[in-house]
Structure formats: C-alpha cells, structure tokens
Design a protein around this motif. Structure first.
Motif, short mmCIF file in Angstrom:
data_model
loop_
_atom_site.label_atom_id
_atom_site.label_comp_id
_atom_site.label_asym_id
_atom_site.label_seq_id
_atom_site.Cartn_x
_atom_site.Cartn_y
_atom_site.Cartn_z
N LYS A 34 0.85 -1.19 0.00
CA LYS A 34 0.00 0.00 0.00
C LYS A 34 0.89 1.25 0.00
O LYS A 34 1.70 1.43 0.90
CB LYS A 34 -0.91 0.02 1.22
N VAL A 35 0.72 2.07 -1.01
CA VAL A 35 1.53 3.28 -1.12
C VAL A 35 0.71 4.49 -0.67
O VAL A 35 -0.35 4.78 -1.22
CB VAL A 35 2.01 3.50 -2.56
N PHE A 36 1.22 5.18 0.35
CA PHE A 36 0.66 6.43 0.82
C PHE A 36 1.47 7.57 0.22
O PHE A 36 2.68 7.44 0.01
CB PHE A 36 0.73 6.52 2.35
N ILE A 37 0.82 8.69 -0.04
CA ILE A 37 1.54 9.84 -0.60
C ILE A 37 1.03 11.13 0.04
O ILE A 37 -0.16 11.26 0.33
CB ILE A 37 1.36 9.90 -2.15
N TYR A 57 5.67 5.02 2.03
CA TYR A 57 5.14 6.37 2.20
C TYR A 57 6.00 7.32 1.39
O TYR A 57 7.19 7.47 1.65
CB TYR A 57 5.13 6.75 3.68
N TRP A 58 5.38 7.96 0.39
CA TRP A 58 6.09 8.90 -0.48
C TRP A 58 5.77 10.32 -0.05
O TRP A 58 4.60 10.73 0.00
CB TRP A 58 5.67 8.72 -1.94
N ILE A 59 6.82 11.09 0.22
CA ILE A 59 6.67 12.49 0.61
C ILE A 59 7.18 13.35 -0.55
O ILE A 59 8.37 13.35 -0.86
CB ILE A 59 7.45 12.80 1.90
N VAL A 60 6.26 14.06 -1.18
CA VAL A 60 6.60 14.91 -2.32
C VAL A 60 6.60 16.36 -1.87
O VAL A 60 5.61 16.87 -1.33
CB VAL A 60 5.59 14.73 -3.47
N GLY A 61 7.72 17.02 -2.06
CA GLY A 61 7.85 18.42 -1.66
C GLY A 61 9.18 18.68 -0.98
O GLY A 61 9.96 17.76 -0.73
N GLU A 116 15.28 2.66 10.89
CA GLU A 116 15.42 1.66 9.82
C GLU A 116 14.20 1.62 8.90
O GLU A 116 13.62 0.56 8.63
CB GLU A 116 15.68 0.28 10.44
N LEU A 117 13.84 2.80 8.41
CA LEU A 117 12.67 2.93 7.54
C LEU A 117 13.04 3.36 6.12
O LEU A 117 12.18 3.80 5.36
CB LEU A 117 11.69 3.95 8.14
N VAL A 118 14.31 3.19 5.78
CA VAL A 118 14.79 3.66 4.48
C VAL A 118 14.02 3.02 3.33
O VAL A 118 13.76 3.66 2.29
CB VAL A 118 16.30 3.40 4.33
N ASP A 119 13.63 1.76 3.49
CA ASP A 119 12.89 1.07 2.43
C ASP A 119 11.40 1.38 2.47
O ASP A 119 10.66 0.99 1.56
CB ASP A 119 13.10 -0.44 2.55
N LYS A 120 10.96 2.04 3.53
CA LYS A 120 9.53 2.30 3.72
C LYS A 120 9.12 3.73 3.39
O LYS A 120 8.03 3.97 2.87
CB LYS A 120 9.15 2.01 5.19
N ALA A 163 -2.32 10.79 2.14
CA ALA A 163 -2.22 11.09 3.57
C ALA A 163 -2.29 12.60 3.77
O ALA A 163 -1.30 13.30 3.54
CB ALA A 163 -0.94 10.53 4.15
N HIS A 164 -3.46 13.07 4.17
CA HIS A 164 -3.67 14.51 4.40
C HIS A 164 -3.60 14.74 5.91
O HIS A 164 -4.62 14.93 6.59
CB HIS A 164 -5.02 14.91 3.84
#
Length: 398
Positions: A227-230, A257-261, A277-281, A304-305
């Motif tokens: 599941k990809v969150f953005i 979890y993708w953080i754009v900005g 240790e969340l580099v892959d997440k 994710a708002h």
C-alpha cells in the motif's frame, strides 16, 4: 457580465512568485462561461508579461509605475488621498507608498475594463480596490483563502486589517464550511452574507493513469501487495508528515510512504528514517512539477492529508481527482470539499489512534478506480457565475 479578478498570478505566466491563491486566481481566470468574461489584475506581475499572457485584450493586466499619475490624483483629491494613506498605515499596517501604487494600478484597470463586479482574493487587496472604485457603483466580492486572524486581541495587525477592511466589502465567499463558521465567530459576518464555493482542480492535468501507475511503481520497486501512501506538501511540522510516519510504524501491513515536496523538516525526517530503519519504507521524492504529479498520485493507493491547519489544500483536491482514497486529520475535516463520511475517506484522530480500525480501512480493496471530475474548475466557475448574478441582482435592488 464583466468580472475583474484581483489577486496574485503564478510564475507560470510571469508572476514574481507563486502561491496557492495565485494558482486559484489563474485557474479561475481561464474559465469560459457564456455570460461571464474575466479580466484579471495581477498585483505581482509586470504589465508586459501580463499582456503577453493574454489571449484577448486586457485578459491579464499587470502593474506599471506612473508616479506623475499618482501625484496628479493626489493633487486633485488631497483629503481623499490623505485618508487613504492613513488607512494603509493604521489599518493595513503596510507601506503607504506601495499601497498607493496598488490603488493607482487598480484604478487604471477599472477604467480600462469597466467591470460589473470586482472579485478580490485577499483581505490585503480590499482597501486599494475599494478606494480605486471611488464613486462608481461596482459591488465587491471577497474570497478569503484562509482567515489568518484567529480572534487574538494581542494580534493587533491582523485584527486591524481584518476588522478594519471587512466594512469595505459588499459580500463574501469562503472555501469551506469551516470558513463559514469563522466568518461569523471571528469576523462577526452573518452566515447569510457568505457563500461557500470550494477550490477546483484542472482535471485535464490531474487524472488516474493505469499506465503511469504501473511505470512509477516499477521504478520504486512496489509490489501489488504494498500500500503506497503519498503526501504532496511543504515538508514541515504543520503538514504532519513525521507524525504520520510514526503511525505507519505501528502498522503490520506492507507499505511505502512517499513524501513529495521540499521544506525545513526534511533533515529531521531523514534522520528519523535512518534511526528507525525505515529507508525502504519512507521515500522523500523532492519537488515534482504539476505535469508530473498525476503520475505519482496514480501510482499511490492512499493520500495522507495529515496537516494540522489548512485553508483548503489543492493537493487533496488533486488527489481526489485521481481517484485516491484519503486519510484526513480530524483537525482539518472542515476544510474538505467532499463528504468525508463516504468510504473513500478515513478520519484520523491523532489523539485517539485505533490501529485495528486503520488496518481494516487500508486493507479494503478499491475496485474500479477512476478519475473524478466533480471539482473541475469548469464546475467551480459555474458556481461563481451563479453567485455573481445573485450579487448583481441584490446590488441593483438596493
């Protein structure tokens, strides 16, 4: 009907800077409705750039410095000019020469366009526009893209600006139901004087693409069971990215979890990711252009708002247009244009986290994901057109 929009314009067409409000003004200015013709005065764009961006005469009007014209007006109207300058100093708490410059340019725009109605998009533009109108019978609509005075008596500058300029406006609109309450409780404006019209989204730029979804997920090594969150926002505490990461840590399902900005909290988040240790997440993807964003929305599963304070986030509307399900912070539910009771929304209470409830909602399969067009700018423009007609009818009857 000729409508003069007044506000900022984005760099895209020559503005000195870009804001969310600037994008809103620009998108609205491009709409074509049978009985409405928009003319837009940009407070942050030079006249030559505005003229180049126009597809018809005076579609966009920029600023020009004409000191002789300003001085000439002041000599012809000395007492009026003095009152205006004192208002700029004591109510707006702004540089009086800069605001006199705004007033002069808006006055010239009014002379050129001869609008039936003026639509202001910032409380800071109210007084120069009202003074530029002079004795002309032109109603003024103010849309607040966020009310930044919160009722704090010690916040003198915002208090003076809002409460001192509100009487200069004929009618109001806000983006959300929350703004409707704020107009009344903070600014003392009766709800029957305020219309709620949300921001829009260009559905020609923001839509769901299965092809791009497959390509982007492959690029980041995302499997079907992940599941990809953005989140698309400035990376800062108010936007809630780090707080949301701390919730995802507790979840048992496979996720990214993708953080754009970009923003001031990037270093803190990078450190947290490494320490936990969340580099892959968790992936910080940096800035993405408007042309690219739909691809990343399409590749994600859930928006994710997590923000703690918003006027009305354009990114949430963009995510909605691409068919994404949305997790929204309970603190900003009142800013959402859609009905959050629908299954496509999960209201996240940071003070009462229920892991099982989140897990169950995330695990639900979304069948037949599609683009949504219910908040396309063409729809929003029709809502404004109806409001403009209503305002003019009332104005003529008074």
């Amino acid at each position: 009907m000729k409508v003069l929009l007044i506000g900022q314009l984005p760099k895209e067409i020559g503005g000195n800077y870009t804001t969310g409000a600037a994008n809103v003004v620009y998108e609205l200015s491009k709409q074509k409705i049978d009985n409405i013709k928009y003319y837009t005065y940009g407070i942050n764009i030079k006249h030559e750039y505005a003229r180049t961006a126009s597809t018809y005469t005076d579609q966009y009007i920029g600023y020009r410095l004409n000191p002789l014209r300003i001085v000439g007006h002041a000599l012809l109207h000395p007492m009026e000019t003095y009152k205006h300058l004192m208002h700029y100093r004591n109510v707006d708490h702004q540089n009086v020469l800069r605001y006199a410059f705004y007033e002069d340019n808006i006055r010239e725009a009014i002379k050129r366009v001869k609008p039936d109605l003026i639509h202001i998009n910032s409380i800071g533009n109210v007084s120069p526009a009202r003074f530029a109108i002079g004795n002309r019978k032109i109603p003024m609509l103010l849309t607040c893209h966020g009310i930044f005075y919160r009722g704090d008596e010690t916040d003198v500058e915002n208090k003076d600006c809002y409460l001192g300029n509100i009487p200069l406006v004929d009618t109001f609109s806000g983006l959300t139901q929350e703004s409707l309450e704020e107009y009344e409780s903070i600014l003392g404006i009766s709800k029957d004087r305020v219309s709620v019209i949300p921001n829009g989204v260009d559905c020609g730029k923001f839509y769901y693409s299965l092809e791009e979804r497959i390509g982007i997920r492959k690029k980041y090594g995302v499997h079907d069971d992940c599941k990809v969150f953005i989140t698309v926002a400035s990376v800062q505490e108010r936007k809630g990215q780090l707080a949301f990461i701390k919730i995802l840590e507790k979840m048992s399902f496979n996720y990214q979890y993708w953080i754009v900005g970009k923003g001031p909290d990037e270093a803190e988040i990078i450190k947290y990711i490494a320490d936990h240790e969340l580099v892959d997440k968790v992936k910080l993807l940096g800035y993405k252009t408007t042309k690219e964003l739909y691809k990343y929305y399409s590749a994600a599963d859930i928006y994710a708002h997590a923000s703690w304070k918003e006027g009305q986030a354009l990114s949430e509307l963009e995510a909605n247009a691409t068919g994404l399900r949305i997790v929204v912070n309970k603190a900003i539910v009142g800013t959402i244009a859609s009905n959050v009771s629908f299954n496509d929304y999960y209201v996240l209470d940071f003070d009462n986290i229920c892991i099982r409830s989140i897990d169950e909602w995330v695990s639900k399969e979304q069948l037949g994901r599609q683009s949504r067009t219910n908040f396309d700018w063409s729809v929003i423009a029709k809502m404004y057109a109806s409001l403009y007609c209503e305002i003019l009818m009332k104005f003529k009857d008074e």
